[in-house]
Design an enzyme around this catalytic site. Structure first.
Site, short mmCIF file in Angstrom:
data_model
loop_
_atom_site.label_atom_id
_atom_site.label_comp_id
_atom_site.label_asym_id
_atom_site.label_seq_id
_atom_site.Cartn_x
_atom_site.Cartn_y
_atom_site.Cartn_z
N GLY A 88 -16.70 -4.44 5.02
CA GLY A 88 -15.63 -3.48 4.73
C GLY A 88 -15.92 -2.80 3.41
CG HIS A 175 -3.96 -10.48 0.93
ND1 HIS A 175 -3.08 -11.26 0.23
CD2 HIS A 175 -3.21 -9.51 1.51
CE1 HIS A 175 -1.85 -10.78 0.37
NE2 HIS A 175 -1.90 -9.72 1.15
CB SER A 321 19.29 4.52 -29.89
OG SER A 321 19.97 4.34 -28.66
N1 LIG Z 1 -6.31 -2.41 -2.05
C1 LIG Z 1 -5.83 -3.26 -2.94
O1 LIG Z 1 -5.20 -2.86 -3.93
C2 LIG Z 1 -6.06 -4.75 -2.78
C3 LIG Z 1 -5.84 -5.58 -3.89
C4 LIG Z 1 -6.13 -6.93 -3.78
C5 LIG Z 1 -6.55 -7.43 -2.56
N2 LIG Z 1 -6.71 -6.62 -1.49
C6 LIG Z 1 -7.19 -7.19 -0.21
O2 LIG Z 1 -8.56 -6.84 -0.07
C7 LIG Z 1 -8.87 -6.70 1.33
C8 LIG Z 1 -9.44 -5.32 1.57
O3 LIG Z 1 -8.44 -4.38 1.22
P1 LIG Z 1 -8.75 -2.83 0.99
O4 LIG Z 1 -7.49 -2.22 0.50
O5 LIG Z 1 -10.01 -2.69 0.25
O6 LIG Z 1 -9.00 -2.45 2.50
P2 LIG Z 1 -8.91 -1.06 3.19
O7 LIG Z 1 -9.24 0.01 2.22
O8 LIG Z 1 -7.64 -1.00 3.93
O9 LIG Z 1 -10.16 -1.37 4.16
C9 LIG Z 1 -10.61 -0.53 4.98
C10 LIG Z 1 -11.94 -1.07 5.52
O10 LIG Z 1 -11.69 -1.71 6.75
C11 LIG Z 1 -12.51 -1.08 7.73
N3 LIG Z 1 -11.84 -1.13 9.03
C12 LIG Z 1 -10.57 -0.76 9.31
N4 LIG Z 1 -10.32 -0.99 10.63
C13 LIG Z 1 -11.47 -1.49 11.16
C14 LIG Z 1 -11.83 -1.96 12.44
N5 LIG Z 1 -10.96 -1.97 13.45
N6 LIG Z 1 -13.10 -2.41 12.61
C15 LIG Z 1 -13.98 -2.43 11.59
N7 LIG Z 1 -13.69 -2.02 10.35
C16 LIG Z 1 -12.43 -1.57 10.13
C17 LIG Z 1 -12.70 0.35 7.23
O11 LIG Z 1 -13.85 0.89 7.80
P3 LIG Z 1 -13.90 2.40 8.40
O12 LIG Z 1 -14.07 3.31 7.22
O13 LIG Z 1 -15.08 2.35 9.29
O14 LIG Z 1 -12.60 2.62 9.08
C18 LIG Z 1 -12.86 0.09 5.74
O15 LIG Z 1 -14.18 -0.26 5.42
C19 LIG Z 1 -7.57 -6.96 2.09
O16 LIG Z 1 -7.52 -8.31 2.44
C20 LIG Z 1 -6.50 -6.65 1.03
O17 LIG Z 1 -5.27 -7.30 1.26
C21 LIG Z 1 -6.50 -5.27 -1.58
#
Ligand SMILES: NC(=O)c1ccc[n+]([C@@H]2O[C@H](COP(=O)([O-])OP(=O)(O)OC[C@H]3O[C@@H](n4cnc5c(N)ncnc54)[C@H](OP(=O)(O)O)[C@@H]3O)[C@@H](O)[C@H]2O)c1
Length: 401
Positions: A88, A175, A321
Site C-alpha cells: 500500500g 492500526h 484577558s
Molecule cells: N492516514 C493516517 O493519518 C493514518 C495514521 C496512522 C495510521 N494509519 C493507518 O495506516 C494504514 C494505511 O492508511 P493510509 O491512510 O496510508 O491508507 P490509504 O491512503 O487509505 O491507503 C490507500 C492504499 O490502499 C490501496 N488500496 C485501496 N483499496 C485497495 C484494494 N481493494 N486492493 C489493493 N489495494 C487497495 C491503495 O492503492 P490504489 O492506489 O491502487 O487504490 C493505496 O495504496 C491504515 O491501517 C490506517 O488506519 C493511517
C-alpha cells in the site's frame, strides 16, 4: 467548491506533498548520514547505548523508547538481512516507506499494478521490478510485511494475501483495526508469525515532513503475537526506521479504541460539531458571518489552539484577558458535563464494533468515492466554511491555492 475545483485542489495538494517529498537540505544530510552509517565500521552490540526511559506522566509511570536508543549503524545492522515489504502506498506508505529507505533499510513497495499508487510510487523513485512490485510478489520477497493498505482494503484483500504470509515473516500494521475487529474484518493472522504494530500519531505526510526536518513523529507500538520472543524489540526498531522520534507502548486493542474514539471526538467529529453549533447560535442572534467565524474558528486556530499545543491550557488561559479567563473557567465544567454522556456513548460505540462495521460498510461500497465527495461537499457548502474562505483570504500572508 465544484467537483472540478476540488479535483484541481487535490492535484495541487498532491503536488505540494510531492514537492515536500523531494529531499530537503536537512533530509539530504540525514540520508547522507544513513549512507555513511552503512559504510561505518561495525560496532559490537555491547557498545550500543540503551536508553529506554520510564517517565512519570502525571502520576502514572510509562516506558518510552527514543530514536536515540537506535543509532543508524545499530538500526542498519539489526535489519541487514531483512526486506521490508511495504504493502500500500497511501499516506502512511509514502511517509514510512521513504523514511525507511532514507534510513538505509532495504525497502520494496507492493501495490496494484497500474493503480494510482503504482504511479505515485514511481514518482517517488520506486522502480518496477526492482523496488516496486504487484502486492503478491512483494509479500513473497519481503521478510517484514507492512500492511499499509486502507483498513477496508486490508479486510477485502486478506483471503488472497493471508496464504503468502508464511512462517518466519513478520506482519506489521499501523492500526489495530483489522486484527482487533477480526469478527468483522476476517483478518486472522497465521499463528507462526510475529504480529506487531507501529501507529504514528499523525498523517503520513507529517511522518515524512517531521523526519525531513530532523524531528520525528511520536508513535505507539504494540505486539499482538510474539513467536520469536523478539516482537517488541522489532516493533520499536521498525518504529524508529519509519521515522518516529519516540514511541510509547500500548496494545492493539487500546490503540484502535483510542484512535477511533479520538478522531470521532475532539480531533475531527467533535470539533466540527462544536464549531458549527457555536457559529449558528451567533448567527441566529444577529451576528454577521465574519464576526461569527472570527469568534469561533479564526481566533481558535490562529491564536489560542497553538498556545495550548505549545505550553498547555493554563498558559492559554493566562494569556487571555481577565474577563475571558473568568468566563472560560466558569463555563468549562458546564461543557464537560454536557459532553461527557456523548463521549461515553461514543466510546461504547467504538468498543462494541458499531463504528468498525459502519466504516467497513461505507468504505467498501462501490460508490465510496462519490458518496464521500457528496458528504464533504455538504460540509464545504455550510455557511460557516463559506464565510471561512473569505476570512482566510484577508490574512496578510494569504496565498491563493
Ligand atoms: N492516514 C493516517 O493519518 C493514518 C495514521 C496512522 C495510521 N494509519 C493507518 O495506516 C494504514 C494505511 O492508511 P493510509 O491512510 O496510508 O491508507 P490509504 O491512503 O487509505 O491507503 C490507500 C492504499 O490502499 C490501496 N488500496 C485501496 N483499496 C485497495 C484494494 N481493494 N486492493 C489493493 N489495494 C487497495 C491503495 O492503492 P490504489 O492506489 O491502487 O487504490 C493505496 O495504496 C491504515 O491501517 C490506517 O488506519 C493511517
Amino acid at each position: 467548491m465544484s467537483a472540478v475545483a476540488r479535483t484541481a485542489a487535490r492535484t495541487a495538494l498532491r503536488a505540494v506533498a510531492r514537492s515536500a517529498a523531494k529531499p530537503s537540505v536537512a533530509s539530504r544530510s540525514y540520508s547522507l548520514l544513513a549512507r555513511a552509517a552503512t559504510a561505518a565500521p561495525k560496532v559490537s552490540q555491547a557498545q550500543w547505548p540503551r536508553g529506554i526511559k520510564t517517565l512519570d506522566f502525571a502520576g502514572t509511570k510509562e516506558v518510552v523508547y527514543e530514536r536515540a536508543d537506535w543509532p543508524l549503524p545499530k538500526l542498519q545492522e539489526y535489519f541487514k538481512n531483512d526486506t521490508l515489504a511495504l504493502i500500500g502506498y497511501g499516506s502512511q506508505g509514502h511517509g514510512q516507506g521513504l523514511n525507511a529507505r532514507d534510513n538505509g533499510m532495504n525497502v520494496i513497495v507492493g501495490v496494484r499494478e497500474g493503480g494510482e499508487s503504482w504511479r505515485l510510487a514511481q514518482e517517488d523513485g520506486w522502480v518496477p521490478g526492482e523496488t516496486l512490485f504487484p502486492i503478491e510478489e512483494a509479500i513473497k520477497r519481503g521478510s517484514i510485511i507492512m500492511n499499509l493498505l486502507s483498513d477496508a482494503a486490508q479486510s477485502a484483500t486478506w483471503p488472497a494475501l493471508a496464504p503468502l504470509i508464511t512462517k518466519g515473516k513478520t506482519l506489521y500494521f499501523s492500526h489495530g483495526f483489522s486484527v482487533v475487529f477480526k469478527d468483522d474484518t476476517k483478518v486472522i493472522p497465521p499463528t507462526d508469525v510475529d504480529v506487531i504494530l507501529v501507529a504514528p500519531k499523525g498523517s503520513g505526510r507529517t511522518v515524512r515532513t517531521l523526519f525531513k526536518e530532523g524531528r520525528g513523529i511520536n508513535s505507539s507500538i504494540a505486539v499482538w503475537q510474539d513467536v520469536t520472543g523478539k516482537a517488541k524489540e522489532k516493533a520499536v526498531a521498525l518504529g524508529v526506521a519509519v521515522g518516529s522520534g519516540y514511541l510509547y507502548e500500548t496494545t492493539f486493542e487500546k490503540e484502535v479504541y483510542s484512535d477511533l474514539y479520538g478522531e470521532r471526538g475532539v480531533l475531527m467529529g467533535g470539533i466540527q460539531g462544536m464549531f458549527k453549533a457555536q457559529y449558528e447560535v451567533l448567527r441566529a442572534n444577529g451576528h454577521s458571518p465574519s464576526e461569527a467565524f472570527n469568534e469561533t474558528v479564526e481566533e481558535a486556530t490562529q491564536s489560542l489552539f497553538p498556545l495550548i499545543g505549545q505550553y498547555g491550557m493554563d498558559y492559554m488561559y493566562a494569556a487571555c484577558s481577565t474577563t475571558a479567563r473568568r468566563g472560560a473557567l466558569d463555563w468549562a465544567p458546564i461543557f464537560e458535563k454536557a459532553n461527557r454522556p456523548v463521549f461515553e456513548a461514543l466510546y461504547k460505540s467504538v468498543r462494541d464494533g458499531t463504528e468498525t462495521r459502519k466504516s467497513l460498510e461505507f468504505n467498501n461500497r462501490d460508490t465510496y468515492r462519490q458518496d464521500l465527495e457528496k458528504e464533504l461537499k455538504e460540509i464545504d457548502s455550510q455557511e460557516i466554511w463559506r464565510a471561512g474562505k473569505v476570512v482566510r483570504s484577508l490574512r496578510p500572508d494569504y496565498k491563493q491555492s
